[in-house]
Design an enzyme around this catalytic site. Structure first.
Site, PDB file in Angstrom:
ATOM      1  N   TYR A 164       0.830  -1.218   0.000  1.00 27.47           N
ATOM      2  CA  TYR A 164       0.000   0.000   0.000  1.00 27.47           C
ATOM      3  C   TYR A 164       0.870   1.277   0.000  1.00 27.47           C
ATOM      4  CZ  TYR A 164      -5.115   0.533   0.244  1.00 27.47           C
ATOM      5  OH  TYR A 164      -6.451   0.706  -0.062  1.00 27.47           O
ATOM      6  N   GLU A 171       2.167   6.423  -7.036  1.00 20.25           N
ATOM      7  CA  GLU A 171       1.104   7.287  -7.578  1.00 20.25           C
ATOM      8  C   GLU A 171       1.439   8.769  -7.364  1.00 20.25           C
ATOM      9  OE1 GLU A 171      -2.184   3.892  -6.401  1.00 20.25           O
ATOM     10  OE2 GLU A 171      -2.618   5.972  -5.905  1.00 20.25           O
TER      11      GLU A 171
END
Ligand SMILES: CCCCCCCCCCCCC[C@@H](O)CC(=O)SCCNC(=O)CCNC(=O)[C@H](O)C(C)(C)COP(=O)(O)OP(=O)(O)OC[C@H]1O[C@@H](n2cnc3c(N)ncnc32)[C@H](O)[C@@H]1OP(=O)(O)O
Length: 242
Positions: A164, A171
Site C-alpha cells: 500500500y 502514484e
C-alpha cells in the site's frame, strides 16, 4: 383455507427460497467476476514480464499493456455496486475511494500524459497494483469456493502492509512528475474569459488530489488493518458506514 400461521410459514418459505436464489446468483456472479479479474491481472503480470524480458527496458511498457489495464481497472467500478446492493460485506465509501483513485490515476494522469508513461514511478505502482489484485481476487475466488489456501489468506492480509505505501509513493511521484506538463499544456483547464464564465486549473486540481492522500490513504490503510485483525485474529470489527 390455510390458517394465518400456515400462511406465515408459506410466506416465510417463499421468502427463504427467494433469499437462497438471490444468494446463489450472487455467489455465481462473484465467483465468475473474481476468476475473470484474477485472470485479467495475471495476463497483465505476464505481459509486463514478457515485455521486460524481450526489451530489457520498461520504456514503452505502459503503452504495451494500457488497453488491458484500463479495461480491468475500470471494470472494478462494479465493486462499488457489489457493496451498494449488499452482495459483499464491505464499505461502499472505502471501495469507492480505492477504485476511483485507481481510475483517476490511469485515465486522467498516466494515460493522458505520454511524457510520464516511462517514469519509474509508473512501473512501481503498476507492479504493486498487479501483485495486489492477483492476490485479492484469488483470495475472493478461493474463499467463495470454500477452498482457501492459508498462504493466499496470509498474502491478502499481510502484503498490503508494504504494498500500500509503495503504491501510494508510485502514484504521488507520478502525479508530481505530471505537474510541469500539465502547467505547460493547460490540459483539462479553462481560463477566463470563456462563455461559461468558469475557470478551472487542472494543475492545482492535481495538487489538491495529492494533498487528499493525506487524510484519505490512512482511512484505507487502517480499514485493511481492521480487516486483517478480523480475518487473521478473529477480532469482531464493526465498520462505521456498514
Ligand atoms: C476522482 C478523484 C480521485 C481522487 C483520489 C484521491 C486518492 C485518495 C487516496 C487513495 C489512495 C489509494 C492508493 C492505492 O491505489 C494504492 C494501492 O492500491 S497499492 C496496492 C496495495 N493496495 C491494497 O492492498 C488495497 C487493494 N484494495 C482493496 O483491498 C479493496 O479495494 C479495499 C476496498 C481497499 C478493501 O477491500 P474490502 O473492504 O473488500 O476488504 P476485504 O477484502 O477484507 O473484504 C471484506 C469482505 O467483503 C468480501 N468481498 C469484497 N469484495 C469481494 C468480491 N469481489 N468477491 C467476493 N467477496 C468480496 C470479502 O470476502 C470479505 O467478506 P467476509 O467479511 O465474509 O470475509
Amino acid at each position: 383455507m390455510a390458517s394465518s400461521e400456515e400462511d406465515g410459514t408459506v410466506e416465510e418459505k417463499e421468502n427463504n427460497n427467494k433469499r437462497r436464489t438471490k444468494s446463489a446468483l450472487a455467489t455465481a456472479w462473484l465467483t465468475f467476476y473474481n476468476i475473470a479479474m484474477t485472470a485479467g491481472w495475471l495476463v497483465l503480470a505476464i505481459a509486463m514480464m514478457r515485455f521486460y524480458i524481450q526489451k530489457g527496458t520498461t520504456k514503452g511498457l505502459y503503452r504495451s499493456i494500457a488497453r488491458t489495464l484500463k479495461f480491468f481497472q475500470t471494470v472494478a467500478l462494479v465493486e462499488v455496486g457489489h457493496c451498494a446492493i449488499g452482495i459483499v460485506r464491505t464499505s461502499v465509501i472505502v471501495t469507492g475511494v480505492q477504485v476511483c483513485s485507481r481510475i483517476f490515476m490511469i485515465w486522467f494522469v498516466t494515460n493522458s500524459i505520454r511524457q510520464i508513461q516511462s517514469e519509474e514511478s509508473v512501473i512501481l505502482f503498476l507492479v504493486v497494483w498487479t501483485m495486489t489484485e492477483i492476490t485479492r481476487y484469488s483470495y475472493y475466488t478461493f474463499n467463495l469456493l470454500h477452498h482457501l489456501p492459508y498462504f493466499i489468506k496470509w498474502a491478502r492480509y499481510n502484503l498490503f502492509i508494504v504494498l500500500y505505501p509503495l503504491g501510494v509513493i508510485g502514484e504521488l511521484m507520478t502525479i508530481y512528475a505530471a505537474l510541469p506538463f500539465v502547467r505547460r499544456s493547460g490540459m483539462y483547464s479553462m481560463r477566463l474569459p470563456n462563455k461559461y464564465n468558469v475557470s478551472f486549473d487542472y494543475y492545482y486540481c492535481l495538487i489538491i488530489v495529492m494533498l487528499s492522500y493525506i487524510p484519505l490513504f490512512p482511512q484505507l490503510f487502517f480499514h485493511m488493518l481492521r480487516q486483517r485483525r478480523r480475518v487473521l485474529h478473529g477480532e469482531v470489527i464493526v465498520e462505521k458506514d456498514d
